[in-house]
Design an enzyme around this catalytic site. Structure first.
Site, PDB file in Angstrom:
ATOM      1  CG  ASP A 104      33.163  38.257  47.343  1.00  0.00           C
ATOM      2  OD1 ASP A 104      32.268  37.426  46.915  1.00  0.00           O
ATOM      3  OD2 ASP A 104      33.710  38.058  48.576  1.00  0.00           O
ATOM      4  CE  LYS A 105      31.549  47.999  43.818  1.00  0.00           C
ATOM      5  NZ  LYS A 105      30.567  48.909  44.414  1.00  0.00           N
TER       6      LYS A 105
END
Length: 241
Positions: A104-105
């Site tokens: 995930d970012k």
């Protein structure tokens, strides 16, 4: 294997094909000690010695890098808005490299970056049961039987429960009633670790991947840094094939 000289150098440097061709014509390349000025000249990747800008350039069909992904970086090869993993590899050798799997970012930690599609497939396939280990900090009160629930598989809203996973409680953090844990999974579903804790009424506030299979994040790599994998690391990863 025989390749055109410009193709050989384009694969093994971060320069464009046009830059490579121009520099070959300028006499920047030696093959077996002889200056070569024709980009179409064929070279043998196994036998010939290629020197470019006074540096010996060995040919590698596949390249393998360990990357310490920072938060805010997108696990993609291109993105119109955010900095991607590949943006950190502008001076890396090897064309068509990509991150193996996604983080995930806002998740940090280990990413393997390569152009070896077969190895990537094997590492990501749930059928191979390659373990991915994460360190997480969570808020909320875990059920007393959380470890058992992870082992049994959790309903996170998909058609099937998650595969059996491991949960290890590390310590209670001093502030905000935060708990530090280690999680081991063998899948890579969308936001999986976060959704597993959400299913138990908790929230992940920090997440970092520590390892994938035999590959363990190098403590010497700072966030945003990368290095080539050693021969031993590559061989151990291939054991998953």
């Amino acid at each position: 294997m025989k390749l055109r000289l410009d193709k050989y150098l384009c694969d093994m440097t971060a320069e464009s094909r046009s830059e490579i061709k121009s520099n070959i014509k300028k006499g920047f390349v030696l093959v077996n000690g002889e200056i070569i000025t024709k980009p179409e000249t064929k070279v043998d990747t196994e036998i010939d010695e290629v020197v470019y800008k006074e540096e010996i350039i060995s040919y590698e069909k596949y390249v393998y890098y360990m990357f310490h992904k920072p938060a805010g970086c997108v696990s993609a090869t291109s993105d119109g808005q955010c900095k991607t993993v590949i943006d950190y590899f502008s001076d890396a050798k090897g064309k068509d490299i990509f991150p193996v799997g996604r983080l995930d970012k806002d998740t940090e930690g280990l990413l393997l970056v390569t152009n070896d599609g077969e190895l990537a497939h094997n590492l990501l396939s749930p059928k191979k049961h390659v373990e991915k280990v994460y360190y997480a900090e969570i808020e909320g009160e875990l059920p007393y039987n959380a470890t058992m629930l992870f082992e049994q598989g959790l309903d996170i809203g998909d058609k099937e429960k998650t595969l059996p996973a491991k949960l290890e409680i590390i310590e209670d953090m001093e502030s905000n009633d935060t708990l530090a844990v280690k999680v081991t999974i063998t899948e890579g579903r969308y936001h999986q670790v976060k959704r597993m804790f959400e299913a138990l009424g908790c929230k992940v506030t920090y997440l970092k991947r520590l390892s994938m299979g035999s590959l363990v994040l190098d403590d010497n790599l700072k966030k945003g840094e990368w290095r080539k994998l050693s021969t031993e690391e590559i061989c151990r990863l291939r054991e998953h094939e």
